[in-house]
Scaffold this active site. Structure first.
Site, PDB file in Angstrom:
ATOM      1  N   ASP A 190      38.705  39.080  42.053  1.00  0.00           N
ATOM      2  CA  ASP A 190      38.752  37.613  42.039  1.00  0.00           C
ATOM      3  C   ASP A 190      37.556  37.022  41.296  1.00  0.00           C
ATOM      4  O   ASP A 190      36.523  37.673  41.139  1.00  0.00           O
ATOM      5  CB  ASP A 190      38.818  37.053  43.468  1.00  0.00           C
ATOM      6  N   GLU A 228      36.330  38.373  47.221  1.00  0.00           N
ATOM      7  CA  GLU A 228      34.873  38.533  47.358  1.00  0.00           C
ATOM      8  C   GLU A 228      34.168  37.191  47.305  1.00  0.00           C
ATOM      9  O   GLU A 228      33.149  36.993  47.947  1.00  0.00           O
ATOM     10  CB  GLU A 228      34.346  39.451  46.248  1.00  0.00           C
TER      11      GLU A 228
HETATM   12 ZN    ZN Z   1      30.672  39.004  41.990  1.00  0.00          ZN
END
Ligand code: ZN
Length: 396
Positions: free
Chosen positions: A79, A144
């Site tokens: 992501d 994340e």
């Molecule tokens: Zn990162």
């Protein structure tokens, strides 16, 4: 590698918190790429998330069996954050541009370069017919940028990782790959609400000046904390715990009123040897004494709390192995260092898994015109290849 990174960046992978559709499409591309390269074991583990159109957030594990029982993981994230201010970009952020020695685009550095480098580093072993020394798992996670629930935490809950495993988390680094981060500080963001009594500025004795009480508290608090928690750790650029008053809110539009209320914030970055609870207890003690001398009421509340994970020993096996791989490729010895903010190595370290945070970085993550140097991506792939081969490279 250049082509793969560019193809990946063209497929947006933004979390629903930032109004994105998640990582499903990018995940499909990467799983197919890994298979096309020739990896036999490409596993997709999906976390249910009804906020994205597919209802699922993919996590991909590419495995290659080693000649020992140890497991070595490289964890990168699929992501990205959104582009931010599009006008600040020199080209459309999701249409990557390749110039002579650079690739720019959203997500090329954070975390595309290392994802692709780890994949091609492992593919070098496949092509050369060298078995890795440890069992290798390349882990491409979702989520994340927004708290890891559907990414690394989801995989940890599934019991994928074991305590004596080793991990590289290449999600932070220095230019030229010159540093390996082994420790992080705890983070405390606090909001302070000081309530006094409002009155006319010409008759201050009829009120309680919340601004003055807040100012006293801010100064007394940081002085007292700096004295009480003086330890230094040379691994950090700023070796001390830092205790800073930061944001100060408006207490009203005019000059001739004694303010009845003042709010402001602290940002504390605390060495992992200290407990945030002890810092809070000291802070409360100072608040109590300022309340007594000023008559104001002081409330301190959390905006964010991240307790640091235990440090990975700079002499640990993963740091030693990575250091020698970097030395072979770069000709320089990377130094262990500490960082003031959190990375996704923290959940690993909390589980007792030694984790090295390393990459060759342009330090442009989340910036407009985020870019990488193609040479960095290739060098880092070579580092991974050597790290994965370990002792087996001598035998071949
Ligand atoms: Zn990162």
């Amino acid at each position: 590698m250049v082509e793969s990174l560019c193809s990946m960046v063209k497929i947006k992978a933004i979390g629903p918190e930032s109004h994105g559709e998640g990582e499903a499409e990018r995940g499909k591309y990467l799983a197919a790429l890994a298979k096309q390269i020739g990896f036999k074991s490409v596993e997709v583990l999906e976390s249910v998330d009804t906020r994205v159109p597919t209802g699922k957030r993919p996590n991909i594990i590419v495995r290659m069996k080693g000649t020992t029982d140890r497991n070595l993981w490289v964890v990168t994230h699929m992501d990205t954050v959104p582009e931010g201010d599009v006008a600040a970009w020199k080209h459309p952020p999701f249409e990557p541009q390749v110039t002579k020695d650079k690739i720019s685009g959203r997500g090329v550095e954070d975390n595309g370069q290392e994802l692709i480098a780890s994949l091609f580093g492992l593919s070098a072993l496949l092509k050369a017919g060298i078995a890795p020394e440890c069992n290798i798992g390349l882990v491409f996670v979702s989520d994340e940028e927004h708290g890891n629930t559907h990414g690394i935490d989801f995989l940890i809950d599934k019991g994928i990782f074991q305590e004596d495993d080793m991990a590289v988390v290449p999600d932070h680094g220095l230019p030229g790959g010159t540093g390996i981060a082994v420790v992080e500080k705890s983070i405390a963001w606090l909001e302070v609400d000081v309530v006094g009594r409002q009155t006319h500025a010409s008759t201050p004795d009829k009120g309680v000046n919340a601004f003055e009480a807040a100012a006293r508290f801010a100064v007394d608090a940081v002085e007292s904390l700096r004295t009480k928690f003086p330890q230094q750790d040379p691994l950090f650029d700023n070796p001390r715990s830092t205790f800073e008053p930061t944001k100060c809110d408006s207490n009203g539009p005019n000059v001739n009123t004694i303010p009845g209320r003042q709010t402001f914030s602290f940002d504390f970055r605390v060495l992992p040897d200290y407990k945030l609870d002890d810092v809070m207890a000291e802070l409360r003690g100072v608040a109590d004494s300022v309340e007594k001398t000023t008559g104001a009421r002081i409330t301190v509340s959390w905006l964010q709390r991240a307790d640091a994970a235990p440090k990975t020993d700079p002499g640990s096996e993963i740091v030693t192995r990575l250091t020698s791989a970097v030395e072979s490729v770069r000709g320089t010895t990377p130094h262990p260092f500490g960082i003031g903010g959190g990375t996704c190595a923290a959940p690993f370290r909390k589980k007792g898994i030694e984790s090295a945070v390393w990459s060759s970085s342009t330090e442009t993550a989340h910036d407009a015109n985020e870019y990488i140097l193609i040479d960095d991506m290739v060098s880092d792939a070579q580092v991974y290849a050597l790290l994965f081969a370990g002792k087996n490279i001598e035998k071949s």
